[in-house]
Scaffold this active site. Structure first.
Site, mmCIF file in Angstrom:
data_model
loop_
_atom_site.group_PDB
_atom_site.id
_atom_site.type_symbol
_atom_site.label_atom_id
_atom_site.label_comp_id
_atom_site.label_asym_id
_atom_site.label_seq_id
_atom_site.Cartn_x
_atom_site.Cartn_y
_atom_site.Cartn_z
ATOM 1 N N ARG A 65 1.584 -1.118 0.026
ATOM 2 C CA ARG A 65 0.164 -0.362 0.389
ATOM 3 C C ARG A 65 0.724 1.177 -0.135
ATOM 4 N NH1 ARG A 65 -3.218 -3.184 2.956
ATOM 5 N NH2 ARG A 65 -2.662 -2.390 5.212
ATOM 6 N N TYR A 69 0.220 4.400 -2.130
ATOM 7 C CA TYR A 69 0.139 5.989 -1.866
ATOM 8 C C TYR A 69 0.946 6.956 -2.580
ATOM 9 C CZ TYR A 69 -2.569 3.311 2.273
ATOM 10 O OH TYR A 69 -3.196 2.697 2.985
ATOM 11 N N TYR A 91 -13.101 9.285 -0.238
ATOM 12 C CA TYR A 91 -14.256 9.104 0.347
ATOM 13 C C TYR A 91 -14.237 9.785 2.084
ATOM 14 C CZ TYR A 91 -13.388 4.896 2.333
ATOM 15 O OH TYR A 91 -12.113 4.109 3.186
HETATM 16 C C1 LIG Z 1 -8.477 3.794 4.613
HETATM 17 S S1 LIG Z 1 -9.370 4.701 6.058
HETATM 18 C C2 LIG Z 1 -10.341 5.920 5.356
HETATM 19 C C3 LIG Z 1 -10.768 6.091 6.571
HETATM 20 C C4 LIG Z 1 -12.120 7.750 5.931
HETATM 21 N N1 LIG Z 1 -10.850 8.564 5.589
HETATM 22 C C5 LIG Z 1 -12.883 8.067 6.479
HETATM 23 O O1 LIG Z 1 -12.774 9.047 6.895
HETATM 24 O O2 LIG Z 1 -13.887 7.062 7.109
HETATM 25 C C6 LIG Z 1 -10.981 2.724 5.876
HETATM 26 C C7 LIG Z 1 -10.910 2.132 6.304
HETATM 27 O O3 LIG Z 1 -12.122 3.075 7.420
HETATM 28 C C8 LIG Z 1 -13.497 2.908 7.455
HETATM 29 N N2 LIG Z 1 -14.163 2.555 7.329
HETATM 30 C C9 LIG Z 1 -14.539 2.507 5.779
HETATM 31 N N3 LIG Z 1 -15.497 2.148 5.269
HETATM 32 C C10 LIG Z 1 -16.391 2.140 6.502
HETATM 33 C C11 LIG Z 1 -17.380 2.124 6.123
HETATM 34 N N4 LIG Z 1 -18.537 1.824 5.157
HETATM 35 N N5 LIG Z 1 -18.919 1.871 7.306
HETATM 36 C C12 LIG Z 1 -17.877 1.379 8.642
HETATM 37 N N6 LIG Z 1 -16.321 1.750 8.724
HETATM 38 C C13 LIG Z 1 -16.058 2.300 7.513
HETATM 39 C C14 LIG Z 1 -12.636 1.051 8.304
HETATM 40 O O4 LIG Z 1 -11.967 1.043 9.294
HETATM 41 C C15 LIG Z 1 -11.516 0.788 6.929
HETATM 42 O O5 LIG Z 1 -10.415 0.122 7.337
#
Ligand SMILES: C[S@@+](CC[C@H](N)C(=O)[O-])C[C@H]1O[C@@H](n2cnc3c(N)ncnc32)[C@H](O)[C@@H]1O
Length: 261
Positions: A65, A69, A91
């Protein structure tokens, strides 16, 4: 130098969470790079702008990763250096558990380009609303799940604990989309130093499409080993202990109050 960079958050739920400022940056950009979790979200962005380029294509199982990045940063910075008004649409919140937006903004600024971040509604914001948690009530600590395992972190079982990226917990190679039961067992062992195995924890998934069901699944800590965990699952561990009053400190404050009275 006319190039610029804005990394904007589009929130979690398609079309519902984007703020007017992020929308306006997208509409006025020369080129939009997108890092979104669903193909439909990508299509929705394409309705706002005719030149939307996916950053998701850089993710590949088996590829570090860290390389992904760096490739994302390079893709955006190449257009900034070419004098374009560049927007990275991420997102959730672009600054929450996301390396590429922070890195690209720092790089653009270091090279003298205007660069900024526009916040978005993150997974944490959604879980606060969906689970009815107030982080101010007992406090709230959060870690990336693998980092939580690799380092000796101090954490407090009388506060909430949120572990992000639980699906790839323990992946030292940074190449896996998911890790399995053996890795989770190690995490459970670590957590069992502070929590009873029967302590109830929550697997949380926010709605990405407005028609999605929100996942709020309560299981015991020991059941985590066989649980259905995805890349977009976040683990929430409610407090297992009561907050311990700091009597010595409170007594000192009482003395100050008396002196002032
Ligand atoms: C790389 S991070 C990105 C987080 C993103 N930037 C945010 O603002 O929520 C990815 C992590 O965010 C969380 N995540 C992403 N999508 C999610 C969802 N639909 N529901 C709950 N947690 C989520 C999970 O822990 C996932 O492993």
């Amino acid at each position: 130098m006319s190039g610029s960079l804005a990394c904007v958050g589009i929130g979690m739920t398609l079309g519902a969470h984007i703020c007017p400022l992020s929308k306006s940056y997208i509409e006025q950009a020369d080129v939009v790079f997108s890092a979104v979790s669903h193909g439909i979200t990508e299509l929705w962005l394409q309705e706002m702008h005719q030149d939307v380029r996916s950053l998701q294509k850089y993710y590949q199982e088996g590829k570090s990763r860290q390389i992904t990045y760096n490739e994302m940063v390079t893709a955006m910075m190449t257009e900034v250096r070419a004098g374009k008004k560049v927007v990275g649409a991420f997102y959730g919140h672009p600054g929450v558990f996301a390396q590429a937006p922070h890195k690209s903004i720092a790089m653009a600024k270091a090279e003298g380009f205007p660069a900024k971040m526009i916040p978005g509604i993150s997974a944490e914001d959604c879980l606060i609303a969906d689970l009815g948690i107030d982080p101010g009530r007992f406090g709230c600590q959060q870690f990336e799940a693998s980092q939580f395992m690799f380092y000796k972190r101090q954490y407090d079982p009388s506060s909430y604990l949120i572990l992000w990226q639980i699906g790839s917990a323990g992946d030292r190679s940074l190449t896996k989309f998911s890790t399995g039961a053996a890795y989770r067992l190690v995490l459970i062992e670590l957590l069992s130093e502070k929590y009873p195995l029967e302590h109830q924890v929550i697997l949380y998934e926010a709605a990405v499409l407005p028609i999605d069901n929100i996942r709020i699944e309560t299981i015991s800590l020991s059941e985590l080993v066989g649980a259905d965990i995805h890349m977009h699952t976040t683990l929430v561990i409610p407090p297992s202990e009561k907050m311990l009053p700091n009597e010595k400190l409170v007594a000192r404050l009482a003395e100050i109050e008396q002196e002032l009275a």
